[in-house]
Design an enzyme around this catalytic site. Structure first.
Site, PDB file in Angstrom:
ATOM      1  N   ARG A 143       1.014  -1.265  -0.467  1.00 45.21           N
ATOM      2  CA  ARG A 143      -0.072   0.045  -0.115  1.00 45.21           C
ATOM      3  C   ARG A 143       0.597   1.582   0.192  1.00 45.21           C
ATOM      4  O   ARG A 143       0.176   2.286   0.314  1.00 45.21           O
ATOM      5  CB  ARG A 143      -1.169   0.125   1.361  1.00 45.21           C
ATOM      6  CG  ARG A 143      -2.232  -1.032   1.423  1.00 45.21           C
ATOM      7  CD  ARG A 143      -2.990  -1.186   2.080  1.00 45.21           C
ATOM      8  NE  ARG A 143      -4.427  -2.004   1.438  1.00 45.21           N
ATOM      9  CZ  ARG A 143      -5.056  -1.928   0.805  1.00 45.21           C
ATOM     10  NH1 ARG A 143      -5.171  -1.087   0.350  1.00 45.21           N
ATOM     11  NH2 ARG A 143      -6.086  -2.775   1.273  1.00 45.21           N
ATOM     12  N   THR A 146      -9.887  -3.328  -8.167  1.00 49.32           N
ATOM     13  CA  THR A 146     -10.857  -3.239  -7.314  1.00 49.32           C
ATOM     14  C   THR A 146     -12.293  -4.056  -6.729  1.00 49.32           C
ATOM     15  O   THR A 146     -12.977  -3.471  -8.070  1.00 49.32           O
ATOM     16  CB  THR A 146     -11.143  -1.249  -6.240  1.00 49.32           C
ATOM     17  OG1 THR A 146     -12.128  -1.791  -5.165  1.00 49.32           O
ATOM     18  CG2 THR A 146     -12.026  -0.591  -7.606  1.00 49.32           C
TER      19      THR A 146
END
Lengths: 559, 559
Positions: free
Chosen positions: B149, B207
Site C-alpha cells: 500500500r 478493485t
C-alpha cells in the site's frame, strides 16, 4: 411451498441425471435382497436388545440381481421426513426415493412430512409429485419440505405418529437424519412392530459433520459438498494471506462433536496449523497448552520473516479441552443453583464476581484468565435450559486474544520481535445448503432410490447403505444395515440411552495418521492449496473426486 | 517465490486461453492508436492542470487496425507493480501484459516489482518469464509478486523510483491499482515527464469495490468475481434460512466507500432487505431510523408467520449515517486531545465516562444508546494514527443488538409477538483472491495486453481501457483514457489533493432505480435466488454472464 426464481446454474444443473449404481439401474423389480447373518450392536448388546426386542439382531441386507416383480405389484404409499440440520443433497434423496417408487409402480405415491418429525405428529404433509420435484433436483437446501429437530419419543408422540401413518395408509416411512434422528427412526420402527403395525421405517445417513459413519456407512451425505465449500473459502483466504503477507487468519469451522470437517478442509488446503479436538482431548491439553503451541509456531514463522499464517479450529474445540469442559459444566450448575441471587445483581461485573466465588479455585482461576468478552459469553449466552451455549463461543477470538497476551510477554522478554495482526472467520451456515457436488448428488440419489427398494421389500429398522464410494457410482454397492447394529448405550442428560455411536476422529485412523505425517511441513513451508469453487461441468478430475478422508480410509496414497 | 501444490481445478483452469478482443488478436504490430480530442478533468480543471502540467489535457486514445510494426522493432523492458488490496484477475493482467510484449518482440522483457510500489523504491523485482507465469495463469491472488500500500509521493521516493527505473533500463511501468493507486500512477507519470525521463506509466483499473468507474471505464476488474463469490455464500445462507425458517441473517459485505458490492449481491440473491449507504446518506437517516426500518420489516414478516429473513449491510454503512460519522470524528478528536488523561484511567467504563463528558450532548446521547460492545470498539480499536477503525466495527452486530432492544419494547407494548433469533456474517477476504470468473479472466487479460500496446506506443499517464463489456469479449473496444481526465480535487487528511473521483452508487442511476422498483416484493414475498458457485466449464449461460450492474447500466432489462 416456497417460491424462488431459479438461477441460471440451478436451471442447468437441474438437467443433470444422477448415475445410479448398476444394481439399481433396471429398477426395484430386478433387485432381490439377500440376507446376511444375524447382527449385534457395537456395544452393550444385552441392554440394546432389551430396548429393541423386535428390531435387534436383524440380518444385514445386500442387494443382488433377480426377479422381484412381486414387490412392485401392489401400489404403496411412502412418507419421507427431513430431520435436523440441513445438508447438501437432501432434495436428491427425495428425488431418488420418488423415482425408485415410480419405477416400481406408477401408482406408488410419496408424501413429504413438513417441518421435520413434528409434521408426522401434527399430520402435516404434501404429496411429492414429479412436477413438484422438478425444480428441486440437484439443488441444495431442505426447503422443499423443510426440516425440524423434534424427536418422537413420548408415548403421546409415538401414538400420534402411528395413528397418522395409519390414517394416511402409509406403507413406509423414510427418515433422513444424523445419528440422533436415525436412533429415533429405530425407536419408531420398534414401536410400530411392538404395536403390530406393518409399516417399514428406513433411515438415511445425513450430516455435514461426517460423524455418522462406521464399517457399513462409509460417509454421511453432505460432508463432501460442505467441506468443498469451506475449502474454497479457506483456499481463497490462504491466497489472500499469501499475497498480503501481513495477517494471521483464524478460521473456525462447523462441527461441534467431531473434527472431521476441519481435518478434511485441512487436507484440501494445507494450512499452517490445524487443531483437532480429539487430539487435544487425548493429550489432555489445557487451554494454555493449546495457546502456547500456536504461539510457538507464530514465533518460529516470525523468525523466518513470515508474520502471517492460517489456523483451522473446529467449532467444538472448547469442549475437547478437559478443563474448559469442566468449567462449562461447573458454570451450568452454579448459574442454575444461584439463579435468584444472580437476578438481583445488576452489572455483569458483579455477577461474574459472585459466580467466581462459587467455583472451585482451579476453575475460578481459569475463568479469570479468559479474555473479558469470552467470560461474558460464558455468563450471558445461555440456551432455554439455562446451559452455556457452546456453539456461540467464538473460540477463534478467544485464541487470538490469549495469543496476543502471550506474544506481548515474549516481546517484553525480548524473545519475539515479529508483528501479529489477526483476522477471524467462522464458516458453518454457508456450507449446509450449497448445491450438492456431483458426488453428493449421485450419493443422495442412490441412497433415496435404495431406501425405496428397502421399503418395497418390507425391511424395517434399517439404514440405507451405499458403499464402495471411492469407485465410480456405477460400481457402488447397495443394501441395508440394521440400525441397532450401530448402537451403544450413552449417558445423555443424566439418563442411559441407546444411541447410534458417534464416529469421532480416530487418532489411529488413516486420516489422522496422514495429518500427523504431513503437518510439520505445512507449518513452515507454505504448501497452501487453493481448491476453488465446486465444478459441475468439465473434466472428471475437477467434478467427480470425493473427499481425501474417504480416499485415505480406502487405503489410497495422498501426497 | 511462493510455492504451492496446484489443486486439480488450478491445473485444469490453467489451460484456459482468454479470448482477446478482435482488435488485439493479431498483436501490437497490427494496431494503431487513434488520438481523440484534448480532454479535461471531471472538475476543478484549473487546479488539476496546475498540478499535472505535462499530463493534463491528453487526447483519449482508441485503437484501430493498421500496420504498426515500427513500435515492435526495438526490444523494450517493462515493469509491473500490483498496488493495494487484492482482486481476482491480477495475475492475468500480468499474463496479458507478458503475452502482448512477447508477441510484439520476443526479446521484450517484463519485470515484476515485489510487494507493491515499495518494490520500485527499494529496487526489488523479478523477471516474469513465460515459465514463471505458467502456474499463475487464470489464478486468483497477487502472490506471484505480492502487493503493498505504499504511495510514491515524497521527493525522496519519487527520485528513488526514477533512479531505479533508469538503472534497470525500463521503458514503461504498469501500475495495477484502484483509484488512489492510479492517482499515484499519474503522479509518477507527471514527475518522470517533468524530469525529462522518457518512461511511460500506464494504469490498470483494479478493485473489487467497483467504485473505480466512469464513462470510459465500465467496471474495475475483480468486482465480477468477488460479487459472484459473495452471492454464492449469500444464496447458500438464504437456502438454509428458507429451510430452517427460524433465523434472521445479517450479512455485512466488504466495500467501505461505496455500496456497489452490496447492491450487486442483492441483484443476484434477492434478500429481504438491503441497506445502501449512499441512500442512507442522501436521506440523512439516523441510526435509529435505519434500525426502525428493519424493525418494521421484521414485525411485518412476523405477522405473516415468517420469523426469518436476510439483510445485506455494506461495510461502510456507519460512515454513511451522518450522526455516526459526526460521532466518530468527534471521538477521534476527543481521544487525541485527552490521550494523557485517558491513559491514567484504568477501566474502560471510566474512560467511557470521561469521554462522554467531552462530547456534545447530542453525540454523547448517541454514544450512550449504542450497545456496550460497539461502544467499546469505538473506544478501543484505533489505527496507528489514533483514529477509530471503522472497518473493524461489526455493524451487523450493532444493528442486531439495537433491533433486539426495540423488539423487546414492542413486545412489552403488545405490538409484536414474533421470535427474533439472529446470526451475523461478514464476507470480505473470502472474495478478493478467488479464481477469476471467465469474465474477469478475459477482462484482465485484455487489460494487460492493451496496457502493453499503450506502453509500446509510448502513451503515458493513461489508464488501460476496455469497453463494451456486456458484449462478447471478441467485440470489446480497446484504448486508453488520460488519468487526469478522471480527476477532481478532494480534501484528504486536511489537505486539498487531486484524486480520481470515486464512483458511488448513484441514486438516479439505472442499478439503484431498479432496486427501488423491486425491493418491496423481495421484502415480503421471498423471491430468493441461489446462484451457486462460479462455473468455469459448461454452458455459456452459467460461465459467461457478467454483473447485473453492468447489464443494467448498458440498458438491459432484468427481471
Amino acid at each position: 411451498m416456497p417460491k424462488c426464481a431459479c438461477s441460471e446454474l440451478q436451471q442447468e444443473r437441474g438437467k443433470f441425471q444422477p448415475v445410479l449404481p448398476s444394481i439399481l439401474k433396471k429398477g426395484p423389480a430386478f433387485v432381490k435382497p439377500k440376507l446376511g447373518k444375524a447382527t449385534k450392536s457395537v456395544a452393550d448388546q444385552a441392554t440394546v436388545k432389551k430396548i429393541f426386542p423386535n428390531t435387534y439382531g436383524l440380518p444385514a441386507v445386500s442387494f443382488v440381481k433377480g426377479n422381484n416383480a412381486a414387490v412392485c405389484k401392489k401400489a404403496v404409499r411412502v412418507g419421507v421426513v427431513l430431520s435436523g440440520g440441513q445438508a447438501p443433497g437432501g432434495h436428491n434423496v427425495i428425488g431418488g426415493l420418488l423415482d425408485g417408487l415410480k419405477k416400481a409402480n406408477a401408482k406408488n405415491k410419496l408424501f413429504g412430512f413438513l417441518g421435520g418429525p413434528s409434521g408426522i405428529v401434527d399430520n402435516k404433509f404434501v404429496e411429492i409429485t414429479p412436477a413438484l420435484m422438478k425444480d428441486y433436483r440437484n439443488t441444495g437446501g431442505f426447503d422443499l419440505i423443510q426440516s425440524g429437530r423434534t424427536k418422537i419419543e413420548t408415548p403421546e408422540q409415538l401414538a400420534a405418529a402411528k395413528n397418522n401413518l395409519l390414517k394416511n395408509k402409509m406403507d413406509a416411512l423414510v427418515v433422513v437424519g444424523g445419528d440422533d434422528s436415525n436412533t429415533n427412526a429405530c425407536v419408531i420402527a420398534e414401536y410400530l412392530k411392538q404395536q403390530g403395525v406393518d409399516i417399514s421405517v428406513i433411515g438415511v445417513p445425513k450430516t455435514i459433520d461426517g460423524d455418522l459413519k462406521n464399517e457399513h456407512i462409509e460417509t454421511s451425505f453432505g460432508f463432501d459438498t460442505a467441506t468443498k465449500i469451506y475449502a474454497e473459502l479457506v483456499g481463497n483466504i490462504e491466497r489472500d494471506m499469501n499475497s498480503a503477507r501481513k495477517y494471521w487468519h483464524f478460521v473456525r469451522l462447523m462441527g461441534r462433536s467431531a473434527s472431521h470437517i476441519t481435518l478434511e478442509v485441512a487436507f484440501k488446503t494445507h494450512p499452517n496449523a490445524v487443531l483437532i479436538g480429539e487430539e487435544v482431548l487425548a493429550k489432555k491439553m489445557t487451554l494454555g497448552q493449546v495457546v502456547n503451541q500456536l504461539v510457538d509456531l507464530i514465533v518460529k514463522r516470525a523468525k523466518a520473516g513470515k508474520n502471517y499464517g492460517i489456523v483451522l479450529v473446529p467449532e467444538g474445540l472448547i469442549e475437547f479441552i478437559p478443563e474448559m469442559k469442566e468449567l462449562i459444566s461447573a458454570l451450568n450448575d452454579a448459574l442454575a443453583d444461584h439463579e435468584a441471587a444472580l437476578a438481583k445483581l445488576s452489572s455483569l461485573a458483579e455477577k461474574k464476581e459472585f459466580i467466581l466465588e462459587k467455583l472451585p479455585k482451579k476453575l475460578a482461576d481459569l475463568m479469570k484468565s479468559l479474555p473479558a468478552g469470552i467470560a461474558s459469553q460464558l455468563m450471558l449466552d445461555r440456551d432455554p435450559h439455562g446451559n452455556v451455549q457452546v456453539s456461540l463461543i467464538e473460540t477463534e477470538k478467544l485464541l487470538v486474544e490469549m495469543i496476543k497476551t502471550r506474544l506481548a510477554e515474549l516481546k517484553k522478554a525480548g524473545k519475539y520481535t515479529g508483528k501479529f495482526s489477526a483476522i477471524t472467520h467462522f464458516f458453518g451456515y454457508e456450507g449446509r445448503c450449497g448445491v450438492p457436488s456431483t458426488f453428493d448428488a449421485n450419493y443422495t440419489y442412490a441412497l433415496g432410490y435404495n431406501a425405496a427398494v428397502l421399503a418395497l421389500n418390507k425391511c424395517t429398522g434399517y439404514l440405507s447403505s451405499v458403499k464402495n464410494l471411492t469407485k465410480k457410482s456405477q460400481d457402488w454397492v447397495c443394501g441395508g444395515v440394521p440400525l441397532t447394529m450401530m448402537m451403544n448405550i450413552e449417558r445423555r442428560k443424566g439418563k442411559e440411552k441407546p444411541v447410534i455411536k458417534k464416529a469421532l476422529v480416530e487418532l489411529k485412523g488413516k486420516p489422522f495418521m496422514h495429518l500427523a505425517k504431513v503437518r510439520a511441513a505445512w507449518a513452515t513451508e507454505d504448501l497452501f492449496v487453493f481448491p476453488g469453487p465446486i465444478q459441475f461441468f468439465g473434466p472428471a478430475v475437477v467434478t467427480d473426486i470425493t473427499t481425501v478422508t474417504l480416499q485415505l480410509e480406502a487405503g489410497k496414497k495422498i501426497k
